[in-house]
Scaffold this active site. Sequence first.
Site, mmCIF file in Angstrom:
data_model
loop_
_atom_site.group_PDB
_atom_site.id
_atom_site.type_symbol
_atom_site.label_atom_id
_atom_site.label_comp_id
_atom_site.label_asym_id
_atom_site.label_seq_id
_atom_site.Cartn_x
_atom_site.Cartn_y
_atom_site.Cartn_z
ATOM 1 N N ASP A 289 0.825 -1.210 0.000
ATOM 2 C CA ASP A 289 0.000 0.000 0.000
ATOM 3 C C ASP A 289 0.857 1.257 0.000
ATOM 4 O O ASP A 289 2.062 1.199 0.153
ATOM 5 C CB ASP A 289 -0.862 0.014 1.262
ATOM 6 N N LYS B 288 -4.085 3.264 -2.876
ATOM 7 C CA LYS B 288 -5.292 4.010 -3.220
ATOM 8 C C LYS B 288 -4.982 5.463 -2.984
ATOM 9 O O LYS B 288 -4.891 5.900 -1.851
ATOM 10 C CB LYS B 288 -6.459 3.555 -2.344
ATOM 11 N N MET C 124 -8.859 8.690 9.327
ATOM 12 C CA MET C 124 -9.420 9.168 8.055
ATOM 13 C C MET C 124 -10.462 10.259 8.257
ATOM 14 O O MET C 124 -11.462 10.304 7.552
ATOM 15 C CB MET C 124 -10.062 7.992 7.288
HETATM 16 N N1 SAH Z 1 -4.333 0.041 8.946
HETATM 17 C C1 SAH Z 1 -3.903 1.375 9.276
HETATM 18 C C2 SAH Z 1 -4.982 2.407 9.033
HETATM 19 C C3 SAH Z 1 -5.389 2.550 7.607
HETATM 20 S S1 SAH Z 1 -6.605 3.773 7.332
HETATM 21 C C4 SAH Z 1 -3.416 1.411 10.719
HETATM 22 O O1 SAH Z 1 -3.628 0.465 11.456
HETATM 23 O O2 SAH Z 1 -2.804 2.394 11.112
HETATM 24 C C5 SAH Z 1 -5.623 5.170 6.872
HETATM 25 C C6 SAH Z 1 -5.683 6.200 7.962
HETATM 26 O O3 SAH Z 1 -4.776 5.858 8.988
HETATM 27 C C7 SAH Z 1 -5.246 7.575 7.539
HETATM 28 O O4 SAH Z 1 -6.280 8.282 6.889
HETATM 29 C C8 SAH Z 1 -4.909 8.201 8.864
HETATM 30 O O5 SAH Z 1 -6.066 8.576 9.563
HETATM 31 C C9 SAH Z 1 -4.304 7.029 9.586
HETATM 32 N N2 SAH Z 1 -2.841 7.035 9.491
HETATM 33 C C10 SAH Z 1 -2.055 6.140 8.876
HETATM 34 N N3 SAH Z 1 -0.751 6.451 9.046
HETATM 35 C C11 SAH Z 1 -0.723 7.562 9.808
HETATM 36 C C12 SAH Z 1 0.308 8.368 10.355
HETATM 37 N N4 SAH Z 1 1.600 8.090 10.154
HETATM 38 N N5 SAH Z 1 -0.028 9.446 11.106
HETATM 39 C C13 SAH Z 1 -1.322 9.744 11.326
HETATM 40 N N6 SAH Z 1 -2.337 9.017 10.830
HETATM 41 C C14 SAH Z 1 -2.052 7.939 10.087
#
Ligand code: SAH
Length: 490
Positions: free
Chosen positions: A33, A55, A170
């Site tokens: 991803d 995406k 998100m």
């Molecule tokens: N599976 C991932 C989440 C995927 S959804 C997890 O467990 O972290 C994607 C969302 O994750 C983004 O829109 C944001 O809200 C959050 N996200 C992912 N990486 C991030 C980061 N480094 N800092 C802040 N938010 C993050």
Amino acid sequence: MTVYLVGAGPGDPGLMSARALELIARADVIVYDRLIPATALDGARPDAELIYAGKEGGGPSVSQDDINRWLVEHGRAGREVVRLKGGDPFVFGRGGEEAEALVDAEIAFEIVPGITAGVAAPAYAGIPVTHRDAASAVAFLTGHEDPTKPESALDWAALAAFPGTLVVYMGVRQLPAITERLIAGGRPATEPAALVQRGTLPDQRAVAGTLETIAEVGREAGIKAPAIAIFGPVAALGPGLEWFRRPPLTGRRIAVTRARAQASGLAARLRALGASVVETPAIRIVPLAGDAPDLARYDLLCLTSPNGVRLLFDRLAAAGRDARAFAGVRIAAIGPGTARALAEHGITADVVPEKFVAEGLIEALKDVPVSRALIARAAEARDVLPDALRERGAEVDVLALYETVAEKLSGDELASVAAADYVTFTSSSTVRFFLDAAGPRLQTSTRLVSIGPVTSETLRERGLAPHVEAERHDIDGLVDALLADATSEP
Ligand code: SAH
């Protein structure tokens, strides 16, 4: 045949699990991803098939059906497949759907949890999502949907009443609607709130406010996805507990012109300091064929680069010889890198100058008796060292071990030169070949960093003055000088 659904953590490469790294190193196929650490795939096998399933926000995206189909097809073909996702695969990662598709297709799979952004981003901003005095529960939710739509899957009134911290993934775009809903549902407008953008990454940003103000605070600060929103008393602890310091080269784009095979050490040092590194290798080392020298004939051997050490040992090995061939000969290394390369073979250099250039070596050899010397080095190099030794009455042989040739830069690599804040030069040949290939792309604002006076002189010969010259003429010295330049007041 197994498909692994693997979490890559929130962004800091150090937060990837040992299991994730091991599986990446073994995989035949990696479906990855967008939000995975920048260096997550560095350990993949060179022949592994890497498939991007990202995406892009708003842009064209690969459908979940396609991804499921790839996992099933590659799994069925008996390959080791790693499905690499940001954070944890089962937290808003659609890992559940992928696992179901694998069950339906009767393909064995394993889940490797990852550190989820909803815990890690707050932690890096000093916000504990639970706290004995402030929050005994935490809820993770997606802010993806518009909460004002009747078909919203979330019960916002119930969430408003939730007795603990709310962590929203998100949610940047919907932040005004989300906070409005929560207040309407009875959460105090004055409740502390925080946003953490790109948590755990060098350019992490965090802002704080209240449920009422945070949408506006975030908008003014230009907070964008990926970001985590935190609502609850713990959000107020951030400023006091903030520990994460932005590394000093954050936001700087630095081009490394060393040969690809040698760039990784310098690139890793710069990345660890927060820089975004573009590798634009201008040169390549081509070994020259030839016999192993008879070192017993000399009383002094001079080595002028780690490459020279490596290739000299290669020649000796090809002749069935080893480090014992060095017995009895005094060994001079031009600098600590060369001395380290010798030490890897169990040999301690007798002479290492204070200034890591040929002139420094001449000075260091001033009181060393020399009658026959061998200088093992690149085919094309300055003759100051052999000339100086000959002048002292020594017999000098020069052994050319390798040639330095131009490396072809890709279109992308050339394009990245124009965006570089710094270009690093570690030898005269990097200057010459880099400027031949990419000279016209250089911007006048780009700062040129030279490892030492010889490299600087080559820059000047090409009409360019170095902005930074290392005081110590090795990689450590170059990094120190660049760092000093980047952190000095303009
Ligand atoms: N599976 C991932 C989440 C995927 S959804 C997890 O467990 O972290 C994607 C969302 O994750 C983004 O829109 C944001 O809200 C959050 N996200 C992912 N990486 C991030 C980061 N480094 N800092 C802040 N938010 C993050």
